[in-house]
Design an enzyme around this catalytic site. Structure first.
Site, PDB file in Angstrom:
ATOM      1  CD  GLU A  98      -2.368   1.094   2.776  1.00  0.00           C
ATOM      2  OE1 GLU A  98      -3.356   0.423   3.043  1.00  0.00           O
ATOM      3  OE2 GLU A  98      -1.773   1.789   3.604  1.00  0.00           O
ATOM      4  CB  CYS A 111       3.435   7.385   2.972  1.00  0.00           C
ATOM      5  SG  CYS A 111       4.015   6.161   4.141  1.00  0.00           S
ATOM      6  CB  CYS A 118       8.425  -5.223   8.697  1.00  0.00           C
ATOM      7  SG  CYS A 118       9.843  -4.363   9.434  1.00  0.00           S
ATOM      8  CB  CYS A 122       8.350  -2.428  16.179  1.00  0.00           C
ATOM      9  SG  CYS A 122       9.945  -1.980  15.452  1.00  0.00           S
ATOM     10  CB  CYS A 125       4.766  -1.800  14.141  1.00  0.00           C
ATOM     11  SG  CYS A 125       4.557  -1.508  12.384  1.00  0.00           S
ATOM     12  CB  CYS A 341       1.306   5.214  12.274  1.00  0.00           C
ATOM     13  SG  CYS A 341       1.740   6.854  11.883  1.00  0.00           S
TER      14      CYS A 341
END
Ligand code: SAH
Length: 364
Positions: A98, A111, A118, A122, A125, A341
């Site tokens: 995205e 962005c 990933c 974290c 996230c 985010c």
């Protein structure tokens, strides 16, 4: 283009100037021709070598045998009340990422994502839950920009780029550097180096390599905690590169005049938002040329974390300002369309959960 051609030939998008120069040298073609080809592709948006009329016919057919032009497919667009558009983009192998387009006054920021998923894990996230599916190629990274720009009206075209979508840019180092070079090259996409920001969780070795690339691109560093024990919990990468090592790297980083790093600090209620946290943060950042972006946590259902109250956020900011830091509160954009985010998974058209990138931070 049939799928077998895609396998036989190379995507021109993402091919670096250096790689093309080498290829032309091997072919016995003058390297200044590389500029001509880049100009056709990136300035005149030409996607057919046959139309490149200032090249010889034989070079045109050689190029056509070697390369194809492939861009991510726009699978879906979601429009936010705040004017942002979240694009769902499909790669050739079906992988989905995205990108979020965010307008603010004269600035239009994209962005974009650098990885499918990933691996940094974290704890706050949502992308972390996906793990790393694969790296994006340089062509797929710049392809997000080109595919989206292609459909935007002249006045809406992308002016700024933030590498803050899904993935850790410096964990996909080579393709990200190739993509950045094409993006900022005057022969190619002509984005000013000042208008590109790469966000990193602080992979110190890669940051050191990056500073030697002769690419004066602004870095944003996701600090997110004021002590090592908390940062270890939030960002496991801290065990490898603890705060003092990261700060040392930033202090030695050769910044161009009038440039500063951006420090990102996601505020999590009761975890990293106390007065003591603000004091410790100020101590760490003393002597680091930076501005600080405070990002109230963007909550999602499965998360144990919550954003602090507005008063807490303001008090945290005020302390930093009193200490002479530039500290800004960054509101998430596109929250109504899961474009903000950490909201990295959403329902795709097929109804299955797809990895989605997220961050919609605009450095105003
Ligand atoms: N891996 C890179 C870039 C992607 S994350 C990095 O760590 O910087 C981009 C930013 O979004 C980071 O600062 C990260 O801390 C922040 N972020 C991730 N999830 C978030 C959430 N749910 N709410 C607020 N910020 C978030």
């Amino acid at each position: 283009m049939n799928p077998s051609d895609l396998l036989k030939t190379q995507n021109f998008f993402g091919t670096s100037e250096a790689a093309l120069k080498k290829l032309f040298a091997d072919w016995g073609v003058a390297t200044y021709r590389v500029n001509q080809v880049f100009t056709w592709v990136y300035h005149y948006h030409c996607r057919d070598f046959n139309e490149m009329t200032n090249l010889s016919k034989s070079l045109r057919s050689q190029l056509a045998e070697h390369f194809h032009f492939s861009l991510p497919k726009i699978q879906n667009r979601t429009f936010s009340k705040d004017g942002s558009i979240k694009y769902l983009l499909e790669m050739n192998d079906g992988a989905v990422v995205e990108s979020v387009w965010m307008p603010s006054d004269s600035r239009k920021t994209l962005c974009l994502s650098t990885q499918v998923g990933c691996r940094l894990n974290c704890s706050f996230c949502l992308t972390a839950s996906l793990g790393l599916k694969r790296n994006l190629t340089a062509g797929e990274i710049i392809g997000q920009h080109i595919a989206i720009n292609d459909e935007l009206k002249e006045e809406d075209r992308i002016t700024n780029v933030v590498f803050m979508g899904m993935g850790e840019p410096l964990d996909n180092y080579g393709p990200v550097v190739d993509a950045l070079r094409i993006m900022v090259s005057p022969q190619a996409m002509k984005v000013s180096t000042r208008k590109v920001t790469v966000s990193t969780s602080g992979l110190v070795e890669k940051m050191k390599s990056f500073q030697e690339e002769d690419l004066p691109i602004n870095l944003a560093i996701s600090l997110n905690a004021s002590d090592n024990a908390t940062r270890d919990r939030l960002m496991p990468v801290n065990k490898k590169y603890p705060i003092e090592v990261l700060m040392d790297c930033l202090k030695k980083y050769p910044l161009k005049p009038h440039r500063r790093h951006t420090i990102e600090y996601v505020l999590l209620a009761g975890i990293n938002d106390s007065d003591e946290d603000a004091q410790r943060l100020a101590k760490w950042l003393k002597g680091v040329p930076c501005k600080i972006n405070l990002i109230p946590f963007n909550a999602f259902d499965s998360s144990e974390y919550r954003p602090p109250s507005e008063q807490r956020v303001l008090k945290f900011q005020n302390y930093l300002i009193e200490q002479n830091f530039s500290a800004f509160i960054r509101q998430n954009r596109a929250t109504d369309i899961l474009g903000a985010c950490g909201q990295l998974a959403t329902q795709s058209a097929s109804g299955t959960l797809d990895p989605m990138s997220k961050v919609a931070l605009v450095n105003k």
